[in-house]
Enzyme design. Structure first.
Site, PDB file in Angstrom:
ATOM      1  N   GLU A   1     -68.849 -34.473 -32.174  1.00 26.96           N
ATOM      2  CA  GLU A   1     -69.836 -34.816 -31.101  1.00 26.96           C
ATOM      3  C   GLU A   1     -69.369 -34.377 -29.690  1.00 26.96           C
ATOM      4  O   GLU A   1     -69.842 -33.948 -28.502  1.00 26.96           O
ATOM      5  CB  GLU A   1     -70.130 -36.167 -30.933  1.00 26.96           C
ATOM      6  CG  GLU A   1     -70.991 -36.625 -32.287  1.00 26.96           C
ATOM      7  CD  GLU A   1     -70.167 -37.042 -33.432  1.00 26.96           C
ATOM      8  OE1 GLU A   1     -68.894 -36.787 -33.477  1.00 26.96           O
ATOM      9  OE2 GLU A   1     -70.541 -38.052 -34.096  1.00 26.96           O
TER      10      GLU A   1
ATOM     11  N   CYS B   1     -63.583 -35.220 -32.130  1.00 25.06           N
ATOM     12  CA  CYS B   1     -64.822 -35.286 -32.935  1.00 25.06           C
ATOM     13  C   CYS B   1     -65.617 -34.168 -32.513  1.00 25.06           C
ATOM     14  O   CYS B   1     -65.866 -33.594 -31.393  1.00 25.06           O
ATOM     15  CB  CYS B   1     -65.372 -36.643 -32.666  1.00 25.06           C
ATOM     16  SG  CYS B   1     -64.663 -38.070 -33.249  1.00 25.06           S
TER      17      CYS B   1
ATOM     18  N   GLU C   1     -59.278 -31.276 -35.759  1.00 23.99           N
ATOM     19  CA  GLU C   1     -58.015 -32.152 -36.130  1.00 23.99           C
ATOM     20  C   GLU C   1     -56.522 -31.869 -35.627  1.00 23.99           C
ATOM     21  O   GLU C   1     -56.527 -30.379 -35.069  1.00 23.99           O
ATOM     22  CB  GLU C   1     -58.018 -32.672 -37.484  1.00 23.99           C
ATOM     23  CG  GLU C   1     -59.229 -33.528 -37.958  1.00 23.99           C
ATOM     24  CD  GLU C   1     -59.040 -34.008 -39.268  1.00 23.99           C
ATOM     25  OE1 GLU C   1     -58.407 -33.462 -39.959  1.00 23.99           O
ATOM     26  OE2 GLU C   1     -60.080 -34.635 -39.657  1.00 23.99           O
TER      27      GLU C   1
ATOM     28  N   CYS D   1     -67.753 -41.631 -29.647  1.00 23.58           N
ATOM     29  CA  CYS D   1     -68.676 -40.583 -29.155  1.00 23.58           C
ATOM     30  C   CYS D   1     -70.096 -41.118 -28.950  1.00 23.58           C
ATOM     31  O   CYS D   1     -70.703 -40.584 -28.222  1.00 23.58           O
ATOM     32  CB  CYS D   1     -68.890 -39.945 -30.567  1.00 23.58           C
ATOM     33  SG  CYS D   1     -67.480 -38.755 -31.029  1.00 23.58           S
TER      34      CYS D   1
ATOM     35  N   ASN E   1     -65.444 -30.887 -35.378  1.00 22.05           N
ATOM     36  CA  ASN E   1     -64.222 -31.642 -35.375  1.00 22.05           C
ATOM     37  C   ASN E   1     -62.724 -30.741 -35.461  1.00 22.05           C
ATOM     38  O   ASN E   1     -62.961 -29.621 -36.143  1.00 22.05           O
ATOM     39  CB  ASN E   1     -64.160 -32.821 -36.421  1.00 22.05           C
ATOM     40  CG  ASN E   1     -64.147 -32.497 -37.688  1.00 22.05           C
ATOM     41  OD1 ASN E   1     -64.877 -31.434 -37.960  1.00 22.05           O
ATOM     42  ND2 ASN E   1     -63.654 -33.358 -38.477  1.00 22.05           N
TER      43      ASN E   1
ATOM     44  N   TYR F   1     -52.061 -36.657 -34.906  1.00 18.57           N
ATOM     45  CA  TYR F   1     -53.290 -37.073 -35.178  1.00 18.57           C
ATOM     46  C   TYR F   1     -54.391 -37.870 -34.351  1.00 18.57           C
ATOM     47  O   TYR F   1     -55.421 -37.254 -34.136  1.00 18.57           O
ATOM     48  CB  TYR F   1     -53.191 -38.292 -36.483  1.00 18.57           C
ATOM     49  CG  TYR F   1     -52.728 -37.941 -37.714  1.00 18.57           C
ATOM     50  CD1 TYR F   1     -52.430 -36.761 -38.047  1.00 18.57           C
ATOM     51  CD2 TYR F   1     -52.540 -38.957 -38.666  1.00 18.57           C
ATOM     52  CE1 TYR F   1     -52.058 -36.349 -39.165  1.00 18.57           C
ATOM     53  CE2 TYR F   1     -52.029 -38.442 -39.894  1.00 18.57           C
ATOM     54  CZ  TYR F   1     -51.805 -37.112 -40.162  1.00 18.57           C
ATOM     55  OH  TYR F   1     -51.297 -36.739 -41.395  1.00 18.57           O
TER      56      TYR F   1
ATOM     57  N   CYS G   1     -68.928 -42.104 -34.152  1.00 16.39           N
ATOM     58  CA  CYS G   1     -67.841 -43.042 -34.019  1.00 16.39           C
ATOM     59  C   CYS G   1     -68.256 -43.695 -32.773  1.00 16.39           C
ATOM     60  O   CYS G   1     -68.987 -43.178 -31.813  1.00 16.39           O
ATOM     61  CB  CYS G   1     -66.532 -42.690 -34.126  1.00 16.39           C
ATOM     62  SG  CYS G   1     -66.288 -41.729 -32.552  1.00 16.39           S
TER      63      CYS G   1
HETATM   64  N1  THU Z   1     -65.475 -37.502 -36.921  1.00 13.73           N
HETATM   65  C1  THU Z   1     -66.341 -36.739 -36.133  1.00 13.73           C
HETATM   66  O1  THU Z   1     -66.077 -35.531 -35.936  1.00 13.73           O
HETATM   67  N2  THU Z   1     -67.389 -37.598 -35.577  1.00 13.73           N
HETATM   68  C2  THU Z   1     -67.613 -38.795 -35.966  1.00 13.73           C
HETATM   69  O2  THU Z   1     -68.608 -39.403 -35.315  1.00 13.73           O
HETATM   70  C3  THU Z   1     -66.750 -39.476 -36.905  1.00 13.73           C
HETATM   71  C4  THU Z   1     -65.612 -38.802 -37.215  1.00 13.73           C
HETATM   72  C5  THU Z   1     -64.125 -36.551 -37.661  1.00 13.73           C
HETATM   73  C6  THU Z   1     -62.996 -37.127 -36.830  1.00 13.73           C
HETATM   74  C7  THU Z   1     -61.912 -36.611 -37.836  1.00 13.73           C
HETATM   75  O3  THU Z   1     -61.716 -35.363 -37.674  1.00 13.73           O
HETATM   76  C8  THU Z   1     -62.878 -36.716 -39.232  1.00 13.73           C
HETATM   77  O4  THU Z   1     -64.205 -36.979 -39.054  1.00 13.73           O
HETATM   78  C9  THU Z   1     -62.322 -37.970 -40.010  1.00 13.73           C
HETATM   79  O5  THU Z   1     -62.319 -39.210 -39.190  1.00 13.73           O
END
Ligand code: THU
Length: 126
Positions: free
Chosen positions: A50, A48, A39, A84, A37, A43, A81
């Site tokens: 994936e 993500c 960030e 994804c 991920n 925001y 999520c």
């Molecule tokens: N996140 C992912 O990378 N994959 C997911 O399937 C769930 C959430 C990341 C997004 C964000 O950077 C952090 O986890 C918190 O939500």
């Protein structure tokens, strides 16, 4: 796949949530493509793990996913999520395994169809 996802997770850019994620996809040709991920201070622009892994697979020239693995932070099990799940769906079938992991081990394996039933996919546009 677990090794690749665990390694890339160490390089996650997650200064806002503090929640680092690593993902790996196994391409149809046998290549393992990893992503973490990323960030952003704006925001909603965050990415993500994936999505990053899928982008790496496409950039490597592979167009189908055989398996997915995702590693979260700590003992609580991560699941992809909603966004994804749909991104995986673009390149994978209903029976594609999705391995859900802690940094220590694969804890549970589910199918894409279990994560995203009655899904919409490329066939709908044929
Ligand atoms: N996140 C992912 O990378 N994959 C997911 O399937 C769930 C959430 C990341 C997004 C964000 O950077 C952090 O986890 C918190 O939500």
């Amino acid at each position: 796949m677990l090794k690749a996802a665990r390694e890339v997770r160490e390089r996650a850019h997650a200064p806002y949530s503090g929640y680092r994620v690593g993902a790996a996809v196994l391409g149809a040709g046998g290549g393992i493509h990893a992503g973490c991920n990323v960030e952003n201070s704006a925001y909603p622009e965050g990415l993500c793990a994936e999505a990053a892994a899928i982008a790496a697979m496409v950039a490597a020239g592979e167009g189908r996913i055989q398996a997915v693995l995702v590693v979260g932070d700590g003992a609580d099990l991560i699941t992809p999520c909603g966004g994804c799940r749909q991104k995986i769906r673009e390149f994978a079938g209903p029976d594609t395994p999705v391995h859900l992991c802690t940094p220590a081990a694969v804890v549970q394996t589910v199918t894409l169809d279990e994560l995203l039933p009655l899904s919409f996919g490329p066939e709908h546009l044929e």
